[in-house]
Design a protein around this motif. Structure first.
Motif, PDB file in Angstrom:
ATOM      1  N   ASP A 693       0.843  -1.200   0.000  1.00 60.08           N
ATOM      2  CA  ASP A 693       0.000   0.000   0.000  1.00 60.08           C
ATOM      3  C   ASP A 693       0.876   1.247   0.000  1.00 60.08           C
ATOM      4  N   PHE A 694       0.488   2.239  -0.809  1.00 59.92           N
ATOM      5  CA  PHE A 694       1.237   3.493  -0.923  1.00 59.92           C
ATOM      6  C   PHE A 694       0.365   4.647  -0.432  1.00 59.92           C
ATOM      7  N   HIS A 695       1.022   5.583   0.277  1.00 59.34           N
ATOM      8  CA  HIS A 695       0.286   6.761   0.755  1.00 59.34           C
ATOM      9  C   HIS A 695       1.177   7.989   0.654  1.00 59.34           C
ATOM     10  N   ASP A 696       0.617   9.065   0.109  1.00 59.18           N
ATOM     11  CA  ASP A 696       1.345  10.332  -0.008  1.00 59.18           C
ATOM     12  C   ASP A 696       0.617  11.404   0.789  1.00 59.18           C
ATOM     13  N   ASP A 697       1.349  12.104   1.648  1.00 56.83           N
ATOM     14  CA  ASP A 697       0.795  13.306   2.254  1.00 56.83           C
ATOM     15  C   ASP A 697       0.802  14.421   1.227  1.00 56.83           C
ATOM     16  N   ARG A 698      -0.150  15.332   1.349  1.00 56.43           N
ATOM     17  CA  ARG A 698      -0.248  16.431   0.388  1.00 56.43           C
ATOM     18  C   ARG A 698       1.035  17.255   0.405  1.00 56.43           C
ATOM     19  N   ASP A 699       1.562  17.504  -0.782  1.00 57.04           N
ATOM     20  CA  ASP A 699       2.760  18.337  -0.983  1.00 57.04           C
ATOM     21  C   ASP A 699       4.037  17.729  -0.415  1.00 57.04           C
ATOM     22  N   THR A 703       7.072   9.055  -0.027  1.00 57.51           N
ATOM     23  CA  THR A 703       5.898   8.180  -0.038  1.00 57.51           C
ATOM     24  C   THR A 703       5.999   7.201   1.121  1.00 57.51           C
ATOM     25  N   ALA A 704       4.900   7.018   1.832  1.00 61.34           N
ATOM     26  CA  ALA A 704       4.832   6.006   2.876  1.00 61.34           C
ATOM     27  C   ALA A 704       4.368   4.690   2.240  1.00 61.34           C
ATOM     28  N   VAL A 705       5.110   3.625   2.482  1.00 67.01           N
ATOM     29  CA  VAL A 705       4.790   2.315   1.919  1.00 67.01           C
ATOM     30  C   VAL A 705       4.535   1.342   3.063  1.00 67.01           C
ATOM     31  N   THR A 706       3.422   0.641   3.001  1.00 67.76           N
ATOM     32  CA  THR A 706       3.108  -0.398   3.977  1.00 67.76           C
ATOM     33  C   THR A 706       3.118  -1.744   3.267  1.00 67.76           C
ATOM     34  N   VAL A 707       3.852  -2.686   3.828  1.00 70.10           N
ATOM     35  CA  VAL A 707       3.901  -4.048   3.291  1.00 70.10           C
ATOM     36  C   VAL A 707       3.358  -4.991   4.360  1.00 70.10           C
ATOM     37  N   CYS A 708       2.301  -5.733   4.004  1.00 72.50           N
ATOM     38  CA  CYS A 708       1.704  -6.696   4.936  1.00 72.50           C
ATOM     39  C   CYS A 708       1.784  -8.078   4.287  1.00 72.50           C
ATOM     40  N   THR A 709       2.457  -9.009   4.963  1.00 70.62           N
ATOM     41  CA  THR A 709       2.664 -10.331   4.392  1.00 70.62           C
ATOM     42  C   THR A 709       2.964 -11.329   5.502  1.00 70.62           C
ATOM     43  N   LEU A 710       2.834 -12.601   5.173  1.00 71.55           N
ATOM     44  CA  LEU A 710       3.231 -13.638   6.120  1.00 71.55           C
ATOM     45  C   LEU A 710       4.721 -13.516   6.385  1.00 71.55           C
ATOM     46  N   ASP A 711       5.086 -13.576   7.639  1.00 75.88           N
ATOM     47  CA  ASP A 711       6.480 -13.379   8.005  1.00 75.88           C
ATOM     48  C   ASP A 711       7.303 -14.627   7.674  1.00 75.88           C
ATOM     49  N   ASP A 712       8.595 -14.406   7.374  1.00 78.68           N
ATOM     50  CA  ASP A 712       9.504 -15.523   7.141  1.00 78.68           C
ATOM     51  C   ASP A 712       9.821 -16.219   8.460  1.00 78.68           C
ATOM     52  N   ALA A 735      12.325   2.491   8.542  1.00 78.36           N
ATOM     53  CA  ALA A 735      11.523   1.268   8.551  1.00 78.36           C
ATOM     54  C   ALA A 735      11.002   1.044   9.956  1.00 78.36           C
ATOM     55  N   GLN A 736       9.737   0.687  10.044  1.00 78.28           N
ATOM     56  CA  GLN A 736       9.144   0.326  11.324  1.00 78.28           C
ATOM     57  C   GLN A 736       8.520  -1.044  11.134  1.00 78.28           C
ATOM     58  N   VAL A 737       9.031  -2.018  11.853  1.00 77.65           N
ATOM     59  CA  VAL A 737       8.627  -3.404  11.657  1.00 77.65           C
ATOM     60  C   VAL A 737       7.744  -3.844  12.814  1.00 77.65           C
ATOM     61  N   PHE A 738       6.524  -4.272  12.478  1.00 79.35           N
ATOM     62  CA  PHE A 738       5.618  -4.818  13.492  1.00 79.35           C
ATOM     63  C   PHE A 738       5.266  -6.247  13.079  1.00 79.35           C
ATOM     64  N   ASN A 759       6.299  -0.680   7.829  1.00 79.28           N
ATOM     65  CA  ASN A 759       6.072   0.667   7.278  1.00 79.28           C
ATOM     66  C   ASN A 759       7.410   1.308   6.906  1.00 79.28           C
ATOM     67  N   PHE A 760       7.428   1.973   5.747  1.00 79.21           N
ATOM     68  CA  PHE A 760       8.654   2.580   5.242  1.00 79.21           C
ATOM     69  C   PHE A 760       8.367   3.989   4.719  1.00 79.21           C
ATOM     70  N   TYR A 761       9.376   4.845   4.853  1.00 75.97           N
ATOM     71  CA  TYR A 761       9.373   6.122   4.140  1.00 75.97           C
ATOM     72  C   TYR A 761      10.415   6.013   3.024  1.00 75.97           C
ATOM     73  N   VAL A 762       9.980   6.229   1.795  1.00 81.02           N
ATOM     74  CA  VAL A 762      10.890   6.117   0.650  1.00 81.02           C
ATOM     75  C   VAL A 762      10.657   7.289  -0.297  1.00 81.02           C
ATOM     76  N   ASP A 763      11.635   7.518  -1.160  1.00 76.41           N
ATOM     77  CA  ASP A 763      11.427   8.466  -2.250  1.00 76.41           C
ATOM     78  C   ASP A 763      12.231   8.005  -3.461  1.00 76.41           C
ATOM     79  N   PHE A 764      11.900   8.554  -4.601  1.00 81.97           N
ATOM     80  CA  PHE A 764      12.626   8.264  -5.833  1.00 81.97           C
ATOM     81  C   PHE A 764      13.174   9.574  -6.368  1.00 81.97           C
ATOM     82  N   ARG A 765      14.495   9.710  -6.250  1.00 87.10           N
ATOM     83  CA  ARG A 765      15.182  10.922  -6.679  1.00 87.10           C
ATOM     84  C   ARG A 765      14.620  12.169  -5.999  1.00 87.10           C
TER      85      ARG A 765
END
Length: 892
Positions: A693-699, A703-712, A735-738, A759-765
């Motif tokens: 899941d991707f989420h952008d705050d205005r301006d 990008t905040a990225v949430t990854v939900c999956t079965l853990d290894d 990265a915030q790992v729960f 949860n991650f905060y990422v950007d591209f360039r």
């Protein structure tokens, strides 16, 4: 010469017999009605009507004064001491439109006389009842003494420039007017009035030709004409009677440089504007200055525009064309008069004059041996937006060559405090002072680093210039800025009680860098205390400045490199920053310091982390308690969340399961909206379908990225996810790992269902992820997490290196910063890919990462990883294992 406004009609109302509030109000109402009937005639002269209203108010006020004096005499059985009742502002000019405000000033012979006080109190009561309560007119009231004349504010001075005696002692009024003019500062008035006028013009537009012109404050309106007269009056030292009525146009020619034709046009313009304004007040039955479209036709008809012209234009269009012509003439002529006043030679004092907005010596010699005049000149330049003349600069440079001694350090400290606290900003004048050498003379500690090389590739300036850039960025927080991200900074700056302390700390925060033998913040703290003491600043001020210098890196380092979701992080921070005011100053200093390093150093991710730290620290300092896993308050929080989340469409059993299976840090730092989404993500993850899941705050630029999956089963999931980010050329900032742990079979606690919500905060360039980049990342994560593609194959496809364990510059292990986690700090040259490489190395050791931060700063990249399960190992053992995978190549 100026047009004639015609003779002034008489009104039939008689006020001499009025003896109480009601009869005075009745007389006022009758008089206003009669004047408005005259004003409704198409041939009514605008200024004549304004004078009639003023004269009517004069008569009422004089009657009030007589009644009040009689009552006071009856009580005190003695003559009433001299009192002057003075009209100011538009009332003083005899320019009252039907619903204009009335401004009255009482001037007693001296303060505290019981009889005079009784007269004034009685008159005040009558003014409020007659004008405000019974007639709906606004009344301004002031009480002035002779000794007040040396400390009057700008607005009061403006009103008194139009002062006119209405009732009482002429002698007292003349004495007061003389005292007022003696203490009046023409230069201060002229520059302040021009600044004020330009600000008001900005609000109304830069041109008179707007659809709904403001007759008073807009370009070419009444205020422009009044300002031209005030400036001329101030510059020439004229009393109000010398610029009233026709004498104003004579003064504009004699003192203001206007031609006879220009004075005539202004007189015509003033007359026309009052005709229009009077009509607008009558049509609206109230005080109005903006000629709105819905009133234009009505006003045009009332002042005689009832027929179309020869070209067939409607009457209202003819009227508006005439109005625009008048406004444009007023605007053009008044601008010239204002410019002449601004550029004229003005007395500043202390041996200085101003000419063409440049500070120049009043004579060949400055007339003082006190070097403090350099600081006074800088204060004048800052206050009025002036420049120092070439001659004055040469005088300063010559004086500085002699290394003059500051005879009164406390006075210099006061002057510096005013310079630093100026709402207009301190950077321009400080930059000038630094360039000339005044700042280095005043604060040698600053001068020592002015030209010092920073030896840091991220810095674009010398240490001293960087410091001035910090001040410039602090100044930016005083200016209007519509960006939401700046709103909090601007509010905090506007609420700051002692901005001069923050600014001095900014000037000194890197002053300790001249001494490379110890941390510059420690050296700087001692320097700051020494400077404050030398300048005579209070102990409290010195403590604040020294604190900010000593800890100016604390907020940046904590927000960039520590997990702000952990209570102990906030506890540690507020154990140092124990005061809300200091917290706010540190927050602003951190913003300015980071921005001043160089282009690209500041980012919205850093802004987000700093704001999180600010808000959490504010709550803690306000007394909000921390909650732990075992606390009763956390149990209540769990029950409340179950109840509130179940209000939606999520079954209560599913909500309760999610709440009970998540750690305290998740529950205390995740919004209910996010929790609702996560519960839905868990459903899909259980079916074997990873959720991205991707989420952008205005301006925002990230990008905040949430990854939900079965853990290894074994640590390594974080490495897979960040490896995909690395393959997609993303920069990962945090990265915030729960891990959500549930037990499908309560009787067998060895079998647990583990679902990761990362949860991650990422950007591209440096920007948010584009739709195309999101698809690339989501497809890559899905294929790797489902096992349809290996991470190595994906990285190779993107032409990236797959090996983990590139050299690093430094490794640190902290077991003393958290009771739960071991904190591993890694410094490396590269930023992109660092998260993947370090997390891969830690995963290969079967170490579990719970959160991490990576931040680029000072030309390096620093990653901090919160790891569990290492408490049985010593720091040396941890470092030994790490160094086998991450060999250290320190910078020489």
């Amino acid at each position: 010469m100026p047009i004639s406004s015609g003779s002034q009609p008489k009104i039939s109302v008689r006020i001499e017999s009025a003896c109480d509030v009601q009869s005075l109000a009745d007389a006022l109402k009758a008089g206003r009605t009669e004047i408005n009937q005259i004003a409704s005639r198409p041939d009514a002269a605008g200024l004549v009507i304004a004078r009639m209203h003023s004269d009517l108010v004069d008569t009422i006020v004089r009657r009030m004064f007589a009644i009040s004096s009689e009552k006071a005499q009856q009580v005190h059985k003695a003559p009433i001491p001299p009192i002057s009742v003075v009209a100011t502002g538009g009332y003083g000019r005899r320019q009252l439109s039907p619903h204009s405000d009335i401004d009255i000033t009482f001037i007693p012979h001296h303060d505290g006389d019981p009889a005079a006080d009784r007269v004034i109190k009685e008159m005040f009561s009558q003014l409020m009842r007659v004008f405000m309560d019974l007639s709906g007119m606004e009344v301004g009231y002031a009480y002035r003494l002779m000794e007040d004349c040396g400390r009057l504010d700008h607005q009061t001075c403006t009103g008194l420039l139009d002062g006119r005696l209405v009732a009482g002692s002429e002698r007292i009024f003349i004495q007061f007017e003389q005292e007022f003019l003696t203490n009046f500062n023409p230069a201060d008035f002229i520059f302040t009035k021009l600044f004020e006028r330009r600000q008001l013009r900005d609000k109304c537009g830069f041109t008179p030709r707007v659809v709904e012109p403001n007759l008073k404050e807009g370009p070419g309106g009444l205020r422009d004409i009044q300002t031209a007269i005030w400036l001329t009056q101030a510059r020439a030292g004229l009393c109000a009677s010398q610029v009233r009525d026709a004498r104003a146009w004579e003064a504009l020619q004699r003192e203001g440089g206007a031609t006879a034709a220009e004075a005539h046009k202004l007189a015509e313009g003033l007359e026309f504007l009052y005709r229009v304004r009077n009509a607008l007040h009558i049509c609206a039955d109230g005080k109005r200055d903006e000629l709105v479209v819905t009133r234009q036709e009505e006003v045009a008809a009332l002042i005689g525009y009832t027929r179309s012209n020869s070209q067939g234009l409607p009457p209202v269009e003819v009227f508006m064309r005439h109005l625009y012509e008048r406004l444009a003439d007023n605007f053009r002529i008044c601008n010239r008069i204002m410019e002449r006043a601004e550029n004229s030679r003005l007395f500043l004092g202390i041996g200085l004059d101003c000419k063409r907005k440049c500070i120049v010596p009043a004579n060949d010699a400055l007339g003082t041996d006190d070097p403090m005049w350099m600081l006074w000149a800088c204060e004048l330049a800052q206050r009025y937006g002036l420049e120092l003349s070439e001659q004055l600069e040469r005088s300063i440079l010559d004086l500085l060559q002699t290394n003059p001694i500051i005879s009164e350090s406390a006075r210099a400290g006061e002057l510096l405090a005013r310079l630093l606290a100026s709402t207009g900003g301190a950077y321009p004048i400080l930059q000038l002072m630094a360039d000339i050498g005044i700042l280095n003379w005043l604060i040698p500690e600053f001068g020592a680093v002015m030209n010092l090389i920073p030896y840091d590739p991220s810095h674009e300036y010398t240490i001293g210039q960087h410091t001035l850039e910090v001040v410039r960025h602090l100044d930016s927080l005083r200016r209007p800025d519509e960006r939401e991200e700046m709103r909090e900074y601007r509010l905090l700056m506007s609420d700051l009680r002692h901005p001069e302390r923050l600014y001095l700390a900014a000037l000194l925060h890197d002053a300790g860098k001249f001494d490379a033998s110890r941390p510059h913040s420690e050296t700087g703290e001692n320097l700051a205390r020494s400077v404050c003491s030398r300048l005579g600043w209070s102990t409290e001020a010195a403590d604040d400045v020294a604190f900010l210098v000593r800890h100016h890196l604390l907020m940046s380092e904590t927000s960039r490199l520590r997990d702000l979701n952990l209570d102990e992080t906030i506890r540690e921070f507020v154990s140092v920053v124990t005061d809300v005011d200091r917290l706010h100053m540190l927050y602003m200093l951190t913003y300015a310091d980071t921005n001043a390093v160089g282009t690209g150093i500041w980012s919205q991710v850093k802004a987000r982390f700093q704001r999180d730290l600010l808000l959490r620290s504010e709550r803690t300092l306000a007394g909000e308690d921390f909650e732990s896993e075992e606390s009763e308050s956390l149990s209540r929080t769990r029950r409340r969340l179950v109840k509130e989340l179940s209000v939606g469409n999520i079954p209560e059993t599913e909500t309760a399961e999610h709440i009970e299976s998540m750690p305290a840090t998740y529950l205390l730092n995740t919004s209910m909206e996010e929790m609702s989404l996560h519960i839905g993500f868990v459903r899909r993850a259980r079916s074997g379908e990873p959720v991205v899941d991707f989420h952008d705050d205005r301006d925002s630029t990230f990008t905040a990225v949430t990854v939900c999956t079965l853990d290894d089963p074994q640590p390594g999931l974080l490495s897979k996810i960040t490896g995909v980010f690395y393959a997609a050329d993303l920069d990962v900032h945090s990265a915030q790992v729960f891990t959500r742990i549930t037990y499908p079979n309560p009787e067998n606690e060895k079998v647990a269902e583990r679902i990761a919500i990362d949860n991650f905060y990422v950007d591209f360039r440096g920007r948010q992820l584009t739709p195309g980049k999101r698809k690339e990342v989501a497809d890559g994560l899905t294929s790797v997490l489902k096992g349809t593609t290996t991470l190595e194959a994906l990285i190779t496809k993107r032409r990236k290196r797959t090996e983990v364990g590139s050299p690093v510059i430094n490794l640190k292990v902290h077991n003393d910063l958290s009771s739960t986690f071991t904190i591993i700090e890694v410094t490396a040259d590269e930023e992109r890919g660092m998260f993947y490489r370090i997390s891969g190395a830690l995963s290969s050791l079967c170490w579990d990462i719970k959160s991490a931060r990576v931040s680029g700063f000072r030309g390096k990249s620093i990653g901090v990883f919160y790891v569990t399960g290492l408490r049985k190992l010593t720091d040396a053992e941890i470092l030994s294992r790490l160094e086998r995978l991450l060999p250290i190549h320190p910078v020489e």
